[in-house]
Each structure stands twice: as C-alpha cells, then as structure tokens.
Motif scaffolding. Structure first.
Motif, PDB file in Angstrom:
ATOM      1  N   ALA A  73       0.828  -1.207   0.000  1.00  0.00           N
ATOM      2  CA  ALA A  73       0.000   0.000   0.000  1.00  0.00           C
ATOM      3  C   ALA A  73       0.860   1.255   0.000  1.00  0.00           C
ATOM      4  CB  ALA A  73      -0.941  -0.010   1.202  1.00  0.00           C
ATOM      5  N   ALA A  74       1.940   1.234   0.781  1.00  0.00           N
ATOM      6  CA  ALA A  74       2.836   2.386   0.844  1.00  0.00           C
ATOM      7  C   ALA A  74       3.613   2.571  -0.443  1.00  0.00           C
ATOM      8  CB  ALA A  74       3.805   2.219   2.018  1.00  0.00           C
ATOM      9  N   THR A  75       3.848   1.489  -1.175  1.00  0.00           N
ATOM     10  CA  THR A  75       4.590   1.573  -2.433  1.00  0.00           C
ATOM     11  C   THR A  75       3.706   2.092  -3.564  1.00  0.00           C
ATOM     12  OG1 THR A  75       5.991  -0.278  -1.737  1.00  0.00           O
ATOM     13  CG2 THR A  75       5.932   0.215  -4.096  1.00  0.00           C
ATOM     14  N   ILE A  76       2.463   1.644  -3.608  1.00  0.00           N
ATOM     15  CA  ILE A  76       1.557   2.018  -4.685  1.00  0.00           C
ATOM     16  C   ILE A  76       1.077   3.464  -4.545  1.00  0.00           C
ATOM     17  CG2 ILE A  76      -0.743   1.528  -5.642  1.00  0.00           C
ATOM     18  CD1 ILE A  76      -0.112  -1.459  -4.931  1.00  0.00           C
ATOM     19  N   ASP A  77       0.844   3.910  -3.321  1.00  0.00           N
ATOM     20  CA  ASP A  77       0.339   5.272  -3.101  1.00  0.00           C
ATOM     21  C   ASP A  77       1.102   5.935  -1.949  1.00  0.00           C
ATOM     22  OD1 ASP A  77      -1.099   7.589  -3.162  1.00  0.00           O
ATOM     23  OD2 ASP A  77      -3.023   6.694  -2.612  1.00  0.00           O
ATOM     24  N   PRO A  78       2.392   6.205  -2.140  1.00  0.00           N
ATOM     25  CA  PRO A  78       3.188   6.751  -1.025  1.00  0.00           C
ATOM     26  C   PRO A  78       2.708   8.108  -0.541  1.00  0.00           C
ATOM     27  CG  PRO A  78       4.414   6.860  -3.099  1.00  0.00           C
ATOM     28  CD  PRO A  78       3.202   6.020  -3.361  1.00  0.00           C
ATOM     29  N   GLN A  79       2.208   8.942  -1.459  1.00  0.00           N
ATOM     30  CA  GLN A  79       1.799  10.284  -1.037  1.00  0.00           C
ATOM     31  C   GLN A  79       0.628  10.242  -0.060  1.00  0.00           C
ATOM     32  OE1 GLN A  79       3.509  12.987  -1.509  1.00  0.00           O
ATOM     33  NE2 GLN A  79       4.983  11.803  -2.716  1.00  0.00           N
ATOM     34  N   ALA A  80      -0.260   9.281  -0.252  1.00  0.00           N
ATOM     35  CA  ALA A  80      -1.402   9.180   0.656  1.00  0.00           C
ATOM     36  C   ALA A  80      -0.943   8.912   2.079  1.00  0.00           C
ATOM     37  CB  ALA A  80      -2.337   8.068   0.186  1.00  0.00           C
ATOM     38  N   PHE A  81       0.105   8.129   2.238  1.00  0.00           N
ATOM     39  CA  PHE A  81       0.564   7.818   3.585  1.00  0.00           C
ATOM     40  C   PHE A  81       1.493   8.899   4.128  1.00  0.00           C
ATOM     41  CE2 PHE A  81      -0.915   3.809   1.910  1.00  0.00           C
ATOM     42  CZ  PHE A  81      -1.681   3.358   2.977  1.00  0.00           C
ATOM     43  N   ARG A  82       2.235   9.545   3.245  1.00  0.00           N
ATOM     44  CA  ARG A  82       3.027  10.684   3.714  1.00  0.00           C
ATOM     45  C   ARG A  82       2.111  11.801   4.216  1.00  0.00           C
ATOM     46  NH1 ARG A  82       6.317   9.705  -1.169  1.00  0.00           N
ATOM     47  NH2 ARG A  82       8.223   8.629  -0.491  1.00  0.00           N
ATOM     48  N   GLY A  83       0.888  11.846   3.695  1.00  0.00           N
ATOM     49  CA  GLY A  83      -0.055  12.868   4.112  1.00  0.00           C
ATOM     50  C   GLY A  83      -0.729  12.593   5.444  1.00  0.00           C
ATOM     51  N   MET A  84      -0.534  11.404   6.012  1.00  0.00           N
ATOM     52  CA  MET A  84      -1.122  11.104   7.318  1.00  0.00           C
ATOM     53  C   MET A  84      -0.253  11.709   8.426  1.00  0.00           C
ATOM     54  SD  MET A  84      -2.428   7.133   6.926  1.00  0.00           S
ATOM     55  CE  MET A  84      -3.252   7.192   8.555  1.00  0.00           C
ATOM     56  N   VAL A  85      -0.880  12.420   9.339  1.00  0.00           N
ATOM     57  CA  VAL A  85      -0.112  13.114  10.377  1.00  0.00           C
ATOM     58  C   VAL A  85       0.619  12.132  11.289  1.00  0.00           C
ATOM     59  CG1 VAL A  85      -1.604  15.135  10.350  1.00  0.00           C
ATOM     60  CG2 VAL A  85      -2.136  13.226  11.893  1.00  0.00           C
ATOM     61  N   GLU A  86       0.139  10.897  11.344  1.00  0.00           N
ATOM     62  CA  GLU A  86       0.767   9.913  12.240  1.00  0.00           C
ATOM     63  C   GLU A  86       2.071   9.358  11.679  1.00  0.00           C
ATOM     64  OE1 GLU A  86      -3.738   9.654  12.659  1.00  0.00           O
ATOM     65  OE2 GLU A  86      -2.288   9.663  10.999  1.00  0.00           O
ATOM     66  N   VAL A  87       2.293   9.506  10.378  1.00  0.00           N
ATOM     67  CA  VAL A  87       3.398   8.828   9.693  1.00  0.00           C
ATOM     68  C   VAL A  87       4.630   9.726   9.620  1.00  0.00           C
ATOM     69  CG1 VAL A  87       4.149   7.823   7.493  1.00  0.00           C
ATOM     70  CG2 VAL A  87       1.825   7.396   8.357  1.00  0.00           C
ATOM     71  N   ASP A  88       5.781   9.141  10.000  1.00  0.00           N
ATOM     72  CA  ASP A  88       7.049   9.862   9.908  1.00  0.00           C
ATOM     73  C   ASP A  88       7.854   9.495   8.662  1.00  0.00           C
ATOM     74  OD1 ASP A  88       6.868  11.229  12.491  1.00  0.00           O
ATOM     75  OD2 ASP A  88       7.069   9.227  13.349  1.00  0.00           O
ATOM     76  N   HIS A  89       7.801   8.217   8.246  1.00  0.00           N
ATOM     77  CA  HIS A  89       8.618   7.758   7.128  1.00  0.00           C
ATOM     78  C   HIS A  89       7.816   6.761   6.289  1.00  0.00           C
ATOM     79  CE1 HIS A  89      12.086   9.375   9.326  1.00  0.00           C
ATOM     80  NE2 HIS A  89      11.631   8.720  10.384  1.00  0.00           N
ATOM     81  N   VAL A  90       7.972   6.826   4.971  1.00  0.00           N
ATOM     82  CA  VAL A  90       7.401   5.844   4.049  1.00  0.00           C
ATOM     83  C   VAL A  90       8.555   5.142   3.341  1.00  0.00           C
ATOM     84  CG1 VAL A  90       5.995   5.492   1.987  1.00  0.00           C
ATOM     85  CG2 VAL A  90       5.267   7.133   3.732  1.00  0.00           C
ATOM     86  N   VAL A  91       8.574   3.807   3.435  1.00  0.00           N
ATOM     87  CA  VAL A  91       9.649   3.006   2.851  1.00  0.00           C
ATOM     88  C   VAL A  91       9.056   2.101   1.779  1.00  0.00           C
ATOM     89  CG1 VAL A  91      11.468   1.321   3.291  1.00  0.00           C
ATOM     90  CG2 VAL A  91      10.913   3.039   5.035  1.00  0.00           C
ATOM     91  N   PRO A  92       9.402   2.303   0.502  1.00  0.00           N
ATOM     92  CA  PRO A  92       8.835   1.455  -0.558  1.00  0.00           C
ATOM     93  C   PRO A  92       9.375   0.029  -0.478  1.00  0.00           C
ATOM     94  CG  PRO A  92      10.539   2.860  -1.451  1.00  0.00           C
ATOM     95  CD  PRO A  92      10.330   3.307  -0.029  1.00  0.00           C
ATOM     96  N   ASN A  93       8.666  -0.891  -1.117  1.00  0.00           N
ATOM     97  CA  ASN A  93       9.101  -2.290  -1.096  1.00  0.00           C
ATOM     98  C   ASN A  93      10.526  -2.466  -1.604  1.00  0.00           C
ATOM     99  OD1 ASN A  93       7.012  -3.781   0.074  1.00  0.00           O
ATOM    100  ND2 ASN A  93       5.841  -3.837  -1.834  1.00  0.00           N
ATOM    101  N   ALA A  94      10.904  -1.684  -2.611  1.00  0.00           N
ATOM    102  CA  ALA A  94      12.243  -1.826  -3.181  1.00  0.00           C
ATOM    103  C   ALA A  94      13.339  -1.550  -2.164  1.00  0.00           C
ATOM    104  CB  ALA A  94      12.404  -0.901  -4.385  1.00  0.00           C
ATOM    105  N   ALA A  95      13.028  -0.742  -1.137  1.00  0.00           N
ATOM    106  CA  ALA A  95      14.013  -0.405  -0.107  1.00  0.00           C
ATOM    107  C   ALA A  95      13.697  -1.059   1.226  1.00  0.00           C
ATOM    108  CB  ALA A  95      14.083   1.112   0.064  1.00  0.00           C
ATOM    109  N   LYS A  96      12.700  -1.932   1.245  1.00  0.00           N
ATOM    110  CA  LYS A  96      12.210  -2.494   2.513  1.00  0.00           C
ATOM    111  C   LYS A  96      13.286  -3.241   3.292  1.00  0.00           C
ATOM    112  CE  LYS A  96       8.071  -4.590   2.727  1.00  0.00           C
ATOM    113  NZ  LYS A  96       7.035  -5.638   2.543  1.00  0.00           N
ATOM    114  N   LEU A  97      14.158  -3.947   2.594  1.00  0.00           N
ATOM    115  CA  LEU A  97      15.165  -4.763   3.273  1.00  0.00           C
ATOM    116  C   LEU A  97      16.563  -4.156   3.173  1.00  0.00           C
ATOM    117  CD1 LEU A  97      13.936  -8.341   2.325  1.00  0.00           C
ATOM    118  CD2 LEU A  97      13.312  -6.900   4.269  1.00  0.00           C
ATOM    119  N   ALA A  98      16.646  -2.899   2.773  1.00  0.00           N
ATOM    120  CA  ALA A  98      17.939  -2.211   2.717  1.00  0.00           C
ATOM    121  C   ALA A  98      18.318  -1.738   4.115  1.00  0.00           C
ATOM    122  CB  ALA A  98      17.863  -1.034   1.754  1.00  0.00           C
ATOM    123  N   PRO A  99      19.505  -2.046   4.590  1.00  0.00           N
ATOM    124  CA  PRO A  99      19.897  -1.626   5.952  1.00  0.00           C
ATOM    125  C   PRO A  99      19.734  -0.133   6.187  1.00  0.00           C
ATOM    126  CG  PRO A  99      21.481  -3.201   5.059  1.00  0.00           C
ATOM    127  CD  PRO A  99      20.549  -2.857   3.931  1.00  0.00           C
TER     128      PRO A  99
END
Length: 400
Positions: A73-99
């Motif tokens: 969900a965060a990968t397909i529509d990152p802006q929607a989750f960045r717009g939530m006041v509760e959210v500090d960071h959005v990490v797409p699937n491509a970077a999910k397992l990057a240290p």
C-alpha cells in the motif's frame, strides 16, 4: 499479524505470509531501537483501510515513537501515507530490506523467528502475470527468485535454531526459478531442501497457482511425508468466462482436475483456495459456477474476497456488480466454505493428529492445517493428539 511491545520496535504485518517473513528481517535490521513499523497490504481496498486503522492505533499507543509505513500500500500510493499526520517515514518495497532504510550499518543474519512456532522463508518476490483485478505487481515488481543455496542455508539455520516447521513464501511462489541459472523449478527447490536439511520435520508451501503445478512439484506434494498435506490454490473463480476476464491461465476443468489428481495420490491432503465474489460482469449463473467449485474441489479452507475495484487495474474499468450483490455473494460463499470445513473437521474426530503447538501453547495446527485446541504444551513442540470433538471451526484433542 501484530507484534507489539512497550519498548523497542513494534511491527504490524498485514496481508500475505511474505510480509511476515519480511517483517522479521526488518525487526533484525532495527535491532532494539524504538520504532513502529506498519508493513502494509494493498490486495483490496479493505486492506488499505486496515493499514490506515493500524497506523492510527499504533500511533495512539506509542505517540512518540518514529512510525514507518512500508509494504504494497505504501509503495503504490506513497503520497497518501506521507499525508497522514501519524506517519514519519514511508519506505517502498524496493528499499524495505535495505539496511540504510532502518539506520542499520549492514544486513543482519537471516531472521530467526524467535518465539514463533513456524518460520517463513522468502524464496520468490514479484509477479509477471497481469491478472485484471490485481494491483500487487505495481507494488512488488517483476518476478525474481532467490538462489537455492541461500534458501537452504536459511532453512538449515532455522532448523538448527529449533524450528520444526518452515513455510516457503512468495508473491507468485510457483513462478520460482526461470530467472536463475539452469532455470530450476519450485519442485526442484523443495527436493533440494529436503535432501540437504534432513532434520527439517515439516515443510509447508504458501499459495500455489494450480496451472503451474508441474510433475516435480506434484511429486513432492503427494509423495514426500515431510511436505505437509495442505495445498492452498489461487483459483479466484469457478466460471470460465470470469476466469478469462480475470486473465487467469486456467479453466474450471483444470482446477477440478488438479484437485482430483492430488486427492487420488494423497487422499488426506486438505485443499484451500482464494475465491473472489462479485467480479465485474459476474451473472448469477457465473456466480453459481464459483459456488459449486467449493464442493467440486473439496475446498475446506475457503478464503473469500468480495471484489474490490483497484484504480489502475483493467477490472476497475469493467461493468461493476452492485455492492449489495457482492456482499451477498461473498456471504454465500463463506457459508458454503464454512459448511464444507465443518463436515471435514467432523470427519476427523477419532483420528490421531500431529500438532505444531503455537502461541499461547494450548492450540496449534495439524499437518493438514486443521486448527486444534489441546492441553498446554511448549510452543514450537509437536504433540500427538487424539481428536475428541469438533465445533465447526476448531478441533479438540487430548494426548494420544
């Protein structure tokens, strides 16, 4: 699945078993640092709503911890989750397992699934198929496979750490291998795992595409005692026109034929399946064909999804079924599935089953994945029980 604590990382994993496996990798990358991670799902509109609810609940519980959202969900529509006041960071699937996504200096050892009865091992990710209802390829990308050597080492480490059951996971698990040297198949991978990790007692596979069950995979599903007698099939519908409009690669007869072959070779195998109610253009007659599939394929674990149009998919542009009709059809499929499961469970009364004991230690799953209530035992142990009762959804067993 929700993994919450009062210190260190809170990880809430929604959706598929692959997300569960990846959540444990994220936990290892975070170490003991304080954080909230919502590993999201986008398979339906309801899954996205569940992600939003999980974000709000986690933030209310821990108002000062940094909150990350990752997953489909965060990968397909990152802006929607960045717009939530509760959210500090959005990490797409491509970077999910990057240290570096989690402030780690380097990748840790494979996750150990400490405290869990079973462990999940990712062997494949992404999908190359274009099912008209599915948004997941947009979140996961093209199909890619993990080399067998690394998979075997991970499984061996889990077994050495005390795990008696391992589940192989992927977005499109049966597409494993063609991108690797020699073009191995999922069946060949399972054979290698069993040969190189003889101490592994129970191997389970997540969802399979029925049309991709080749001879090698069929052989391990029906002829290997350590491969659990439980197959979950991605069927989606039981009507040929609906399947064609979904852009599935099998017909109704193909689904029935593979189940008949599996049952003939291993009669105790339990069948699960995903089914969608109310796909666009679905008529009452088309729906009836899907409803009959529960009996025709002896589906005892029916996962029912009311159709949910996802923007950007071809199915969203097709003539839609009325929402109240979708809800009614989904309820009918659930009732049929529950009745089929209840009869199957009733038939297991009096049998002896080997149960993997799960949290909190008084229930678990048999080899055929029937859920069983039993006297308290050590989590992760395998108990042999005699089934004394069935209540429609769960069995009761006593030590055999």
């Amino acid at each position: 699945m929700s993994l919450l604590s009062t210190s260190g990382p809170d990880i809430v994993s929604l959706g598929c078993r692959l997300n569960i496996a990846e959540s444990e990798n994220i936990r290892a990358l975070l170490g003991g640092r304080e954080a909230i991670v919502i590993n999201s799902c986008a398979v339906t509109a309801e899954a996205v709503r569940s992600t939003r609810r999980a974000i709000r609940r986690a933030r209310a519980r821990r108002p000062h911890a940094p909150l990350y959202v990752t997953g489909c969900a965060a990968t397909i529509d990152p802006q929607a989750f960045r717009g939530m006041v509760e959210v500090d960071h959005v990490v797409p699937n491509a970077a999910k397992l990057a240290p570096e996504s989690w402030g780690a200096a380097a990748a840790p050892a494979p996750p150990a699934f400490t405290g869990h009865a079973r462990a999940f091992v990712e062997v494949q990710n992404g999908c190359d198929h274009g099912c008209t209802f599915c948004i997941i390829p947009a979140g996961r990308g093209a199909s890619r496979s993990l080399p067998a050597g690394g998979v075997i080492e991970h499984v061996r480490a889990l077994v050495d750490g005390g795990h008696r059951e391992v589940v192989l996971t992927g977005v499109d698990l049966t597409s494993y291998g063609p991108d690797l040297p020699g073009r191995p198949t999922l069946g060949a991978l399972v054979q290698r795992i069993l040969a190189h990790v003889p101490q592994l007692e129970r191997l389970r596979l997540s969802s399979l595409d029925s049309i991709e069950i080749d001879d090698a995979l069929f052989e391990v599903l029906t002829g290997e005692d350590r491969v659990m007698p439980h197959v979950h099939l991605s069927l989606q519908a039981g009507d040929d026109m609906v399947l064609k409009r979904m852009k599935r690669r099998h017909a109704r007869a193909d689904a029935i034929r593979i189940v008949e072959r599996l049952k003939a070779a291993r009669p105790d195998i339990a069948i699960g399946a995903d089914l969608i109610a109310g796909f666009p253009t679905e008529t009452p007659e088309m729906f009836a064909n899907t409803a009959r599939l529960i009996e025709d394929c002896d589906i005892v674990f029916a996962h029912i999804f009311p159709f949910s149009a996802r923007e950007g998919t071809p199915a969203a542009r097709m003539p839609q079924v009325e929402p109240e009709v979708i809800r009614a059809r989904a309820a009918e499929l659930r009732a049929l599935g529950e009745a089929r499961k209840a009869k199957w469970l009733s038939d297991l009364v009096g049998t002896t089953q080997r149960v993997l004991v799960e949290r909190p230690g008084d229930r678990g799953h048999a080899e055929n994945f029937a859920e069983i209530r039993l006297p308290p035992a050590a989590v992760g142990s395998v108990a042999t029980v005699r089934i004394t009762a069935a209540d429609g959804a769960i069995l009761t067993g006593i030590p055999a």
